[in-house]
Design a protein around this motif. Structure first.
Motif, PDB file in Angstrom:
ATOM      1  N   MET A  63       1.969   6.323 -11.987  1.00 22.97           N
ATOM      2  CA  MET A  63       2.122   4.895 -11.761  1.00 22.97           C
ATOM      3  C   MET A  63       2.138   4.164 -13.104  1.00 22.97           C
TER       4      MET A  63
ATOM      5  N   ASN B  29       3.049   7.706 -15.317  1.00 19.83           N
ATOM      6  CA  ASN B  29       4.060   8.534 -14.657  1.00 19.83           C
ATOM      7  C   ASN B  29       5.456   8.366 -15.217  1.00 19.83           C
TER       8      ASN B  29
ATOM      9  N   HIS C  70       9.493  12.972  -8.547  1.00 18.00           N
ATOM     10  CA  HIS C  70       8.547  12.593  -9.609  1.00 18.00           C
ATOM     11  C   HIS C  70       9.191  11.550 -10.517  1.00 18.00           C
TER      12      HIS C  70
ATOM     13  N   ARG D  70       9.057   8.308  -8.905  1.00 19.75           N
ATOM     14  CA  ARG D  70       7.676   7.805  -8.960  1.00 19.75           C
ATOM     15  C   ARG D  70       7.374   7.186 -10.312  1.00 19.75           C
TER      16      ARG D  70
ATOM     17  N   HIS E 216       9.178  10.793   1.743  1.00 20.13           N
ATOM     18  CA  HIS E 216       8.416  10.574   0.521  1.00 20.13           C
ATOM     19  C   HIS E 216       7.999   9.107   0.412  1.00 20.13           C
ATOM     20  N   GLU E 217       8.961   8.219   0.667  1.00 14.27           N
ATOM     21  CA  GLU E 217       8.667   6.787   0.560  1.00 14.27           C
ATOM     22  C   GLU E 217       7.622   6.356   1.572  1.00 14.27           C
TER      23      GLU E 217
ATOM     24  N   TRP F  74       4.213   7.462  -0.614  1.00 12.11           N
ATOM     25  CA  TRP F  74       4.225   6.396  -1.617  1.00 12.11           C
ATOM     26  C   TRP F  74       3.693   5.078  -1.088  1.00 12.11           C
TER      27      TRP F  74
ATOM     28  N   GLU G 206       0.943   3.154  -2.906  1.00 15.87           N
ATOM     29  CA  GLU G 206       1.077   2.838  -4.326  1.00 15.87           C
ATOM     30  C   GLU G 206       1.517   1.393  -4.528  1.00 15.87           C
TER      31      GLU G 206
ATOM     32  N   LEU H 205       9.103   2.320  -6.345  1.00 14.30           N
ATOM     33  CA  LEU H 205       9.777   3.576  -6.687  1.00 14.30           C
ATOM     34  C   LEU H 205      11.108   3.241  -7.357  1.00 14.30           C
TER      35      LEU H 205
ATOM     36  N   PHE I  51       2.006  16.427  -4.573  1.00  9.84           N
ATOM     37  CA  PHE I  51       1.828  15.338  -5.542  1.00  9.84           C
ATOM     38  C   PHE I  51       0.348  15.152  -5.882  1.00  9.84           C
TER      39      PHE I  51
END
Ligand SMILES: Nc1ncnc2c1ncn2[C@@H]1O[C@H](COP(=O)(O)OP(=O)(O)OP(=O)(O)O)[C@@H](O)[C@H]1O
Ligand SMILES: N[C@@H](Cc1ccc(O)cc1)C(=O)O
Length: 514
Positions: free
Chosen positions: A1, A68, A127, A130, A182-183, A187, A190, A194, A352
């Protein structure tokens, strides 16, 4: 992040984190983003500070920690194997921190699904997203017609247009599902956004290119000696079958893709499996000749089977990501069956989890390896990423129903799950006659060819109905116990010979699968 904190406090943190052997130094620069001060340690940018004016006209400073954004840190997880050009990681590192970069990976639609081997390059893309960078998954609708010779001892069979279109759509769906899962699952919590993602198809540009224009503009940048020196070419030329001109040209097309994506999307990074090094180098050389801008290639290590073969279509050992080819339950079981010795590596590659969580999982696992805690965490994460939460629930339900002896979970299986789970199991469809006994059903389901064998094995305690040992052959089947609410009876003979009975409603036609 990408952590944004107040300037003063963060600067103090950096000073405190300075180790005696390294020097932290800063330089300031004015560019389109305003004045920025970059802090460098051991040639690597650790953070930068941006001067801003707030609405009242006061100077404010935002301090960005490398975090990240620096995808090169994935090296610590074993995700990257090589970086090209060699020795230029500090340039890429700086580019990653100074702005949003774009990275792509290509997948030729030579099958209608991706497989676990591809998942590592997809993890690299995720990644990268991210870290706030843009990513492109490129489907090689055109390059699939050429056929990549990398790592192959024979030429790929030519595919017709319909097959390619079918494969493109299968791969597109899988990529889209993984990006979405993933989203939505990994995620959501977070705070930062993204990076953008795109799925493109190189047929979209090759279908518009004129052959003569292509050869005269792009072809002239390729030197025969260099092309002949590529490992994918020398290996094939040393074999009696040799290679076709079409395959020989493959490197030009992959190189041009990168140039095209550089021109249209600003893409400066390409990632691929380690067998793609030659093609990635070709692209690097082409862009360096025509544009003279720095671009970088990254490779991920090849995922191999327990016998050391590259996991994939060619070796015939692919574990597919498309649920109609490898159901969620089988993907889950693939990871559950992995040896303890691979856990650290695979948790790093395919999850992750941060260092702290990884080390907690491994400690808990090592205290009682027989519980397969690490394998379960790994299987859960990968199944969720590929098939979503519903896919994971289904995989867990199937596991409970089949391996953990749960009749309750067996009763909850849907028709699709039953078909997936028992696709290699003989299935018999029967009408329930009043008074049908355990003996009758095992004979009708053809678990035994002779009645004496059925009687003997039942007596010896070797027949199980819905995971419960059948005590007597002449017990009459009871709905709810022997016949589950979803209309099935699972018979097991001995340790692992399964037979499935599907009970039909009166008035339907039955059939039997063996
Ligand atoms: N087992 C693997 N481990 C890591 N990366 C892989 C693996 N298999 C494929 N890849 C990578 O995925 C990308 C797309 O590969 P490709 O479409 O050629 O499929 P493939 O499975 O390698 O094909 P095949 O098995 O038929 O040789 C490439 O970057 C390739 O290196
Ligand atoms: N050549 C890659 C797929 C690919 C296709 C087009 C590209 O631009 C990049 C990669 C492979 O076969 O694995």
């Amino acid at each position: 992040m990408l952590a944004v904190t107040h300037w003063g406090r963060s600067l103090m943190n950096i000073k405190n984190s300075r180790s005696p052997s390294t020097v932290l130094w800063g330089y300031s620069r004015r560019d389109l983003c305003g004045v920025r001060t970059f802090f460098v340690k051991d040639n690597f940018l650790v953070s930068f500070c941006q001067e801003l004016l707030d609405p009242a006209g006061n100077h404010r400073y935002n301090h960005y920690i490398a975090g990240n954004r620096n995808i090169l840190k994935l090296d610590d997880r074993g995700i990257f194997q090589t970086l090209f050009p060699e020795g230029r990681s500090h340039e890429l590192h700086r580019a990653l921190l100074e702005g949003t970069q774009c990275m792509y990976c290509g997948f030729d639609p030579t099958a209608d699904s991706l497989h676990v081997g591809h998942l590592l390059t997809i993890m690299a893309l995720l990644h990268c997203q991210r870290g706030g960078h843009s990513v492109i998954a490129l489907i090689g609708g055109a390059t699939a017609k050429i056929g990549d010779p990398s790592g192959r001892s024979t030429e790929r069979a030519a595919m017709n247009e319909d097959t390619i279109l079918h494969n493109v759509s299968g791969i597109h769906r899988t990529l889209d599902d993984i990006f979405m899962n993933h989203e939505e699952i990994f995620w959501q919590q977070e705070k930062t956004a993204l990076g953008n993602r795109k799925i493109l198809n190189n047929a979209d540009w090759y279908n518009k290119i004129n052959l003569i224009d292509f050869l005269s503009s792009t072809g002239r940048h390729f030197r025969m000696g260099t092309m002949l020196g590529r490992q994918s070419v020398t290996t094939r030329l040393s074999k009696p079958e040799g290679m076709s001109f079409t395959e020989f040209c493959y490197q030009i097309f992959q190189a041009y893709d990168w140039l095209h994506l550089h021109n249209t999307e600003g893409c400066r990074i390409q990632v691929g499996g380690n067998d793609q090094t030659g093609n990635i180098v070709s692209g690097h050389e082409l862009i360096s000749r025509v544009q003279d801008v720095p671009v970088w290639g990254l490779t991920v290590p090849l995922i191999t089977s327990t016998t050391g073969d590259k996991l994939g279509k060619t070796a015939g050992n692919a574990v597919w990501l498309n649920p109609s080819k490898t159901p969620p339950f089988e993907l889950y079981q693939y990871f559950i069956r992995m040896p303890d010795s691979d856990m650290k590596k695979y948790l790093n590659l395919f999850t992750f989890f941060n260092d702290k969580v990884l080390s907690d999982i491994l400690t808990k696992h090592n205290n009682k390896p027989e519980n397969r805690y690490a394998q379960k965490k790994l299987a859960e994460e990968v199944t969720k990423l590929v098939h979503g939460k519903a896919g994971l629930l289904s995989a867990e339900r199937c596991t409970e129903a089949l391996f953990n002896g749960s009749a309750e979970k067996l009763a909850m299986l849907s028709d699709d799950e039953l078909n997936d789970l028992f696709r290699n199991t003989p299935v018999t469809e029967l009408y329930l006659d009043p008074g049908t006994t355990v003996f009758d059903v095992v004979m009708k389901a053809k678990c035994f060819s002779r009645a004496v064998d059925a009687e003997r094995v039942i007596k010896a305690g070797g027949v199980y109905i819905n995971h419960q040992r059948a005590e007597e052959g002449d017990y009459v089947l009871i709905p709810g116990q022997h016949i589950l609410p979803n209309g099935i009876t699972l018979i097991r003979i001995g340790k692992k010979n399964y037979y499935l009975v599907k009970w039909l409603e009166t008035g339907t036609l039955g059939n039997t699968r063996r």
